[in-house]
Design a protein around this motif. Structure first.
Motif, PDB file in Angstrom:
ATOM      1  N   TYR A 240       0.868  -1.180   0.000  1.00 14.69           N
ATOM      2  CA  TYR A 240       0.000   0.000   0.000  1.00 14.69           C
ATOM      3  C   TYR A 240       0.903   1.228   0.000  1.00 14.69           C
ATOM      4  N   ARG A 241       0.734   2.123  -0.970  1.00 20.55           N
ATOM      5  CA  ARG A 241       1.610   3.294  -1.091  1.00 20.55           C
ATOM      6  C   ARG A 241       0.878   4.606  -0.841  1.00 20.55           C
ATOM      7  N   GLY A 242      -0.265   4.527  -0.193  1.00 16.77           N
ATOM      8  CA  GLY A 242      -1.034   5.753   0.051  1.00 16.77           C
ATOM      9  C   GLY A 242      -2.201   5.821  -0.924  1.00 16.77           C
ATOM     10  N   ASP A 243      -3.230   6.571  -0.524  1.00 19.92           N
ATOM     11  CA  ASP A 243      -4.463   6.623  -1.322  1.00 19.92           C
ATOM     12  C   ASP A 243      -4.262   7.239  -2.703  1.00 19.92           C
TER      13      ASP A 243
ATOM     14  N   LYS B 258      -1.645  -1.041  26.568  1.00 22.19           N
ATOM     15  CA  LYS B 258      -3.035  -1.492  26.628  1.00 22.19           C
ATOM     16  C   LYS B 258      -3.958  -0.436  25.989  1.00 22.19           C
ATOM     17  N   ASP B 259      -3.672   0.840  26.271  1.00 21.26           N
ATOM     18  CA  ASP B 259      -4.507   1.924  25.721  1.00 21.26           C
ATOM     19  C   ASP B 259      -4.451   1.972  24.192  1.00 21.26           C
ATOM     20  N   LEU B 260      -3.332   1.498  23.616  1.00 28.54           N
ATOM     21  CA  LEU B 260      -3.206   1.590  22.155  1.00 28.54           C
ATOM     22  C   LEU B 260      -4.297   0.778  21.459  1.00 28.54           C
ATOM     23  N   GLU B 261      -4.850  -0.208  22.160  1.00 25.46           N
ATOM     24  CA  GLU B 261      -5.906  -1.034  21.542  1.00 25.46           C
ATOM     25  C   GLU B 261      -7.197  -0.239  21.356  1.00 25.46           C
ATOM     26  N   ARG B 262      -7.364   0.801  22.166  1.00 25.35           N
ATOM     27  CA  ARG B 262      -8.660   1.496  22.176  1.00 25.35           C
ATOM     28  C   ARG B 262      -8.935   2.251  20.872  1.00 25.35           C
ATOM     29  N   ALA B 263      -7.985   3.046  20.415  1.00 26.46           N
ATOM     30  CA  ALA B 263      -8.285   3.897  19.249  1.00 26.46           C
ATOM     31  C   ALA B 263      -7.029   4.080  18.399  1.00 26.46           C
ATOM     32  N   TYR B 264      -6.512   2.982  17.912  1.00 26.51           N
ATOM     33  CA  TYR B 264      -5.356   3.057  17.013  1.00 26.51           C
ATOM     34  C   TYR B 264      -5.908   3.057  15.600  1.00 26.51           C
ATOM     35  N   ARG B 265      -5.826   4.193  14.882  1.00 28.39           N
ATOM     36  CA  ARG B 265      -6.479   4.272  13.574  1.00 28.39           C
ATOM     37  C   ARG B 265      -5.527   4.459  12.413  1.00 28.39           C
ATOM     38  N   SER B 266      -4.268   4.847  12.707  1.00 31.28           N
ATOM     39  CA  SER B 266      -3.369   5.175  11.606  1.00 31.28           C
ATOM     40  C   SER B 266      -3.090   3.943  10.743  1.00 31.28           C
ATOM     41  N   GLN B 267      -3.072   4.156   9.415  1.00 31.09           N
ATOM     42  CA  GLN B 267      -2.690   3.080   8.488  1.00 31.09           C
ATOM     43  C   GLN B 267      -1.172   3.019   8.385  1.00 31.09           C
TER      44      GLN B 267
ATOM     45  N   GLN C  83      -7.090  -6.678  -6.141  1.00 25.68           N
ATOM     46  CA  GLN C  83      -7.728  -5.563  -6.812  1.00 25.68           C
ATOM     47  C   GLN C  83      -7.357  -4.230  -6.154  1.00 25.68           C
ATOM     48  N   ALA C  84      -7.444  -4.189  -4.809  1.00 29.07           N
ATOM     49  CA  ALA C  84      -7.197  -2.938  -4.083  1.00 29.07           C
ATOM     50  C   ALA C  84      -5.761  -2.450  -4.250  1.00 29.07           C
ATOM     51  N   ARG C  85      -4.849  -3.396  -4.403  1.00 31.43           N
ATOM     52  CA  ARG C  85      -3.433  -2.999  -4.392  1.00 31.43           C
ATOM     53  C   ARG C  85      -2.880  -2.636  -5.778  1.00 31.43           C
ATOM     54  N   ILE C  86      -3.704  -2.792  -6.828  1.00 24.91           N
ATOM     55  CA  ILE C  86      -3.209  -2.394  -8.158  1.00 24.91           C
ATOM     56  C   ILE C  86      -3.105  -0.868  -8.215  1.00 24.91           C
ATOM     57  N   PRO C  87      -1.941  -0.315  -8.544  1.00 24.88           N
ATOM     58  CA  PRO C  87      -1.828   1.144  -8.661  1.00 24.88           C
ATOM     59  C   PRO C  87      -2.777   1.668  -9.744  1.00 24.88           C
ATOM     60  N   ASP C  88      -3.604   2.656  -9.377  1.00 22.38           N
ATOM     61  CA  ASP C  88      -4.649   3.146 -10.272  1.00 22.38           C
ATOM     62  C   ASP C  88      -4.429   4.637 -10.555  1.00 22.38           C
ATOM     63  N   PRO C  89      -4.069   4.993 -11.781  1.00 22.42           N
ATOM     64  CA  PRO C  89      -3.757   6.403 -12.079  1.00 22.42           C
ATOM     65  C   PRO C  89      -4.940   7.350 -11.863  1.00 22.42           C
ATOM     66  N   GLN C  90      -6.178   6.816 -11.882  1.00 20.70           N
ATOM     67  CA  GLN C  90      -7.326   7.691 -11.621  1.00 20.70           C
ATOM     68  C   GLN C  90      -7.224   8.323 -10.231  1.00 20.70           C
TER      69      GLN C  90
ATOM     70  N   PRO D 143      -5.698   0.393   0.822  1.00 14.81           N
ATOM     71  CA  PRO D 143      -5.010  -0.392   1.858  1.00 14.81           C
ATOM     72  C   PRO D 143      -5.503  -1.839   2.010  1.00 14.81           C
ATOM     73  N   GLU D 144      -6.723  -2.143   1.576  1.00 15.06           N
ATOM     74  CA  GLU D 144      -7.238  -3.504   1.771  1.00 15.06           C
ATOM     75  C   GLU D 144      -6.274  -4.515   1.148  1.00 15.06           C
ATOM     76  N   PHE D 145      -6.152  -5.651   1.809  1.00 17.56           N
ATOM     77  CA  PHE D 145      -5.191  -6.645   1.312  1.00 17.56           C
ATOM     78  C   PHE D 145      -5.865  -7.566   0.303  1.00 17.56           C
ATOM     79  N   THR D 146      -6.225  -6.999  -0.850  1.00 13.77           N
ATOM     80  CA  THR D 146      -6.774  -7.814  -1.943  1.00 13.77           C
ATOM     81  C   THR D 146      -6.025  -7.417  -3.212  1.00 13.77           C
TER      82      THR D 146
END
Ligand code: PEP
Ligand code: CO
Length: 442
Positions: free
Chosen positions: A130-133, A411-420, A143-150, A138-141
């Motif tokens: 995954y190289r950024g949106d 332990k707290d990191l489990e609560r709201a870790y959102r960064s990709q 299709q999702a990981r093909i670089p798309d110039p659009q 980011p999904e591990f499929t």
């Protein structure tokens, strides 16, 4: 100087996606080239003047935002909260440092990421990383990981929406110093730091009212602040397509952002990123880590700022709290000895990333604070000056970095870790860092 917006293509370009359909890439770049720019050359020049003032010790630069923006986070609450935390931090710094602050958002284009490997393997399945949106999803499929110039177009669109909203808020009075309550975040009510923050805001309000009584009128200059944008100039197709000439001005401007920077992994002297950045009129940054030596450093200074102009080159050191004392003094000495003009910023985030036993990437608040503190001290001891900081933060209540006033634990990191990607300071940790920096520099 034999440069054009495409001359980077003759160099080795690392960290670029492999687009499977080159005709589709060419079409996307061509359509991006025809779209309106996101910033103007006047704003870029104005920022350059501000950075020259920071170099001269008259300003402090606060650069901050997400490690990576995501398309899904192009939402009003997220944008507003990020703006709020940056405004609050800058206010605290203005007050503590008695100096103007230049605000540089890491947003409206921070959509492409360098990765340590081209591919990622999970349970025996290998896919492109995954190289950024701006590149893929980011999904591990497969299709999702093909670089798309659009996605180049989509990134430009989302950046335009982001910058439009930020401009609207600021022009509409959101950042009015007479009304700091407009940009209060919820934490102000219940944080252990609330009283300290409130005291600084009240002090600013008092000074403002005092000056207005003296002047006999409301000071409209305080109704708005300015904001500039920045992102890592990583995906060079995106940058190239938005590099334009403007009427009655010499040179080429990257009009996708005010301040592009070169990441540490792409700062090779002979590489495509340095080639691209040397030709644009914007101020440019370069991230430097412990691996940099004297020849490389001077090469960057000479190539990126051949006329040794103030406000053109920003060196962003990111050494790590344990390494900075071993490296920064020699770099400062080299720059001083050669009389090179640079603005120094400290990125206390990227040298302090650690991976926990469970594979989670985090950073300790104390390491971040330590690197900033050492940065101020080392510059002062070497007769130089730290001109600002470069931070990864969010206006949200995430739990990605350890420590801070609430002493977040593993332990707290489990609560709201959102960064990709990299762990960010949450709003409270970011404010705490600003309050500590303000106190340091009194
Ligand atoms: C970043 O700023 O997110 C980054 C990747 O930094 P660096 O190039 O310093 O590693
Ligand atoms: Co990062």
């Amino acid at each position: 100087m034999n440069w054009n917006p495409e001359s980077w293509q003759t160099r080795s370009a690392v960290q670029q996606p492999n687009y499977p359909d080159s005709a589709a890439l060419a079409r996307a770049v061509e359509s991006l080239r025809g779209l309106p720019p996101l910033v103007t050359s006047w704003e870029v020049d104005a920022l350059r003047t501000q950075l020259a003032e920071a170099e001269a010790g008259k300003r402090f630069v606060l650069q901050g935002g997400d490690c990576a923006e995501s398309f899904a986070d192009c939402r009003p609450e997220i944008i507003t909260n990020r703006l709020k935390v940056l405004l609050q931090m800058s206010l605290v710094l203005v007050h503590g440092m008695k100096m103007r602050v230049t605000r540089l958002g890491r947003f409206a284009g921070q959509y492409a990421k360098p990765r340590s490997a081209d591919t990622e393997t999970r349970d025996g399945v290998t896919l492109p990383a995954y190289r950024g949106d701006l590149v893929n999803a980011p999904e591990f499929t497969p299709q999702a990981r093909i670089p798309d110039p659009q996605r180049l177009i989509e990134g430009h669109t989302r950046s335009a929406m982001t910058i439009n909203f930020v401009r609207g808020l600021i022009d509409g009075g959101f950042a009015d110093l007479h009304h700091p309550e407009y940009w209060d975040l919820a934490w102000v009510g219940h944080s252990p730091l609330a009283a300290e923050y409130q005291a600084r805001v009240d002090a600013i309000g008092d000074s403002l009212r005092f000056m207005e009584r003296l002047a006999g009128t409301e000071l409209h200059a305080f109704n708005r602040v300015d904001f500039h944008t920045s992102h890592e100039a990583l995906l060079l197709w995106y940058e190239q397509a938005q590099t334009r000439q403007v009427p009655r001005k010499i040179g080429w401007y990257n009009l996708s952002t005010h301040f592009p920077w070169i990441g540490m992994r792409t700062a090779d002297l002979d590489g495509a990123h340095v080639e691209y950045c040397r030709g644009i009129a914007n101020p440019v940054g370069v991230k430097i880590g412990p691996a940099i030596d004297e020849a490389w450093l001077l090469g960057l200074c000479r190539t990126l700022n051949p006329d040794n102009e103030a406000g053109r080159l920003v060196l962003i050191h990111r050494m790590g709290a344990g390494e900075i004392a071993n490296h920064l003094p020699r770099l400062i000495e080299t720059v001083k000895r050669e009389g090179r003009r640079v603005l120094w910023l400290s990125d206390p985030m990227h040298g302090n990333t650690q991976t926990l036993g469970n594979g989670i990437k985090t950073r300790r608040f104390d390491d971040i604070l330590s690197e900033v503190t050492q940065s101020f001290d080392i510059h002062a001891a070497c007769g130089s000056r730290l001109g600002g900081v470069h931070l990864e933060l969010t206006g949200e209540d995430v739990t990605e970095c350890l420590g801070g006033a609430r002493d977040l634990t593993e332990k707290d990191l489990e609560r709201a870790y959102r960064s990709q990607v990299d762990p960010r300071l949450n709003y409270e940790q970011a404010m705490e860092l600003a309050l500590k920096m303000a106190a340091l520099r009194r």
